[in-house]
Design an enzyme around this catalytic site. Structure first.
Site, PDB file in Angstrom:
ATOM      1  N   GLU A 235      -2.039   4.084   7.148  1.00 10.44           N
ATOM      2  CA  GLU A 235      -0.786   3.340   7.027  1.00 10.44           C
ATOM      3  C   GLU A 235      -0.941   1.871   7.400  1.00 10.44           C
ATOM      4  O   GLU A 235       0.029   1.187   7.709  1.00 10.44           O
ATOM      5  CB  GLU A 235       0.303   3.988   7.889  1.00 10.44           C
ATOM      6  CG  GLU A 235       0.037   3.987   9.376  1.00 10.44           C
ATOM      7  CD  GLU A 235      -0.671   5.230   9.883  1.00 10.44           C
ATOM      8  OE1 GLU A 235      -0.473   5.575  11.055  1.00 10.44           O
ATOM      9  OE2 GLU A 235      -1.414   5.855   9.110  1.00 10.44           O
TER      10      GLU A 235
ATOM     11  N   ASP B  26       1.172  -2.322  10.138  1.00  9.22           N
ATOM     12  CA  ASP B  26       1.178  -0.893   9.870  1.00  9.22           C
ATOM     13  C   ASP B  26       2.580  -0.322  10.047  1.00  9.22           C
ATOM     14  O   ASP B  26       3.478  -0.984  10.562  1.00  9.22           O
ATOM     15  CB  ASP B  26       0.121  -0.135  10.676  1.00  9.22           C
ATOM     16  CG  ASP B  26       0.493   0.080  12.136  1.00  9.22           C
ATOM     17  OD1 ASP B  26       1.575  -0.361  12.570  1.00  9.22           O
ATOM     18  OD2 ASP B  26      -0.312   0.695  12.848  1.00  9.22           O
TER      19      ASP B  26
END
Length: 281
Positions: free
Chosen positions: A202, A159
């Site tokens: 994300e 991420d």
């Protein structure tokens, strides 16, 4: 000896055009594949209109043919009943009971990625990567192949570090720009046979067929370095963004595809808790 499989993009396939698995891609990567409701079939279509063992697909060279296996509701090509083994032509609609499947031949496989139904069901609009649904289905398929053929399989879970701060400081349009561009930076580091998907927010996952952990770790480090060295530009502002990564491969303790994904996720959080912008294996 492990069986080497062709690059997924060079194999003929079927795309499901209705039902609960709308947009699912079935790769035709075995000489014979049965279709039906029973889990023992190569392709399982969980629909009451489909017989337990409904039809059989036979591949020979670049040719794929279909044979009805005395099903209750019949097998059809372009709405014509299949009475004897019949060769599929590129673009044919195959009907198994009430389930519609479109056939894509080897030499036309790139058209799959432009197919509207396929894209709606499998592509994340924000990044133009595969979505979570497609990721999980593909991971399950690759995990089965791993156990059947004995080839290695690795996963990278990553991420974007402190991404909320980017949105707070520069706005969500900037965040969306970084999500899209970062996905392409990471994808450029990957092999042709690898798959990159947006897991959510994300978070992203790369599935690496035929890759042991050491290969996956080297690839993850290339991704991390590429992101660290890149400067994003949005509305005249220079922005730097790093990623944290967890790498896992199939080991005896990994019993399911979700075990593999969860193990990579745990290692991702180890990387984040150790200071971020790093790879944990």
């Amino acid at each position: 000896m492990p069986v080497r499989r062709k690059d997924a993009r060079s194999r003929a396939c079927l795309i499901q055009y209705n039902g609960t698995k709308l947009g699912h891609r079935y790769l035709l990567d075995a000489p014979e594949i049965t279709i039906g409701r029973l889990v023992a079939n190569g392709f399982v279509l969980d629909d009451d209109s489909v017989s337990r063992k409904h039809a059989k697909l036979v591949s020979a060279g670049n040719s794929v043919s279909v044979e009805d296996l005395h099903s209750s509701n019949g097998t059809f090509i372009q709405n014509k009943p299949v009475k004897t083994r019949t060769t599929l032509a590129d673009g044919d609609i195959l009907r198994i009971g009430n389930i519609l499947l479109k056939f894509f031949a080897n030499d036309n496989i790139e058209n799959v990625f432009h197919d509207k139904i396929y894209r709606l069901a499998t592509i994340d609009a924000g990044t133009n990567l595969f979505n979570k649904k497609y990721l999980l289905e593909t991971l399950e398929s690759e995990f089965r192949h791993c156990h059947i053929y004995g080839h290695p399989l690795s996963v990278i879970f990553y991420d974007l570090d402190f991404f909320k701060k980017v949105n707070d400081a520069h706005g969500h349009n900037c965040g969306d720009h970084i999500l899209r561009e970062s996905a392409q930076i990471v994808k450029a580091c990957m092999r042709k046979e690898d798959l990159l998907a947006r897991y959510g927010g994300e978070e992203f996952v790369a599935v690496l067929p035929n890759a042991k952990c050491v290969i996956a770790a080297e690839l993850a480090e290339r991704m991390r370095t590429a992101m660290e060295c890149y400067t994003f530009v949005f509305e005249g502002k220079n922005i730097n963004q790093t990623i944290s990564m967890g790498v896992s491969d199939v080991q005896p303790a990994i019993k399911t595809a979700m075990d593999l994904l969860n193990d990579a996720d745990r290692k991702l959080y180890q990387a984040k808790n150790s200071g971020r912008n790093r790879v944990t294996v």
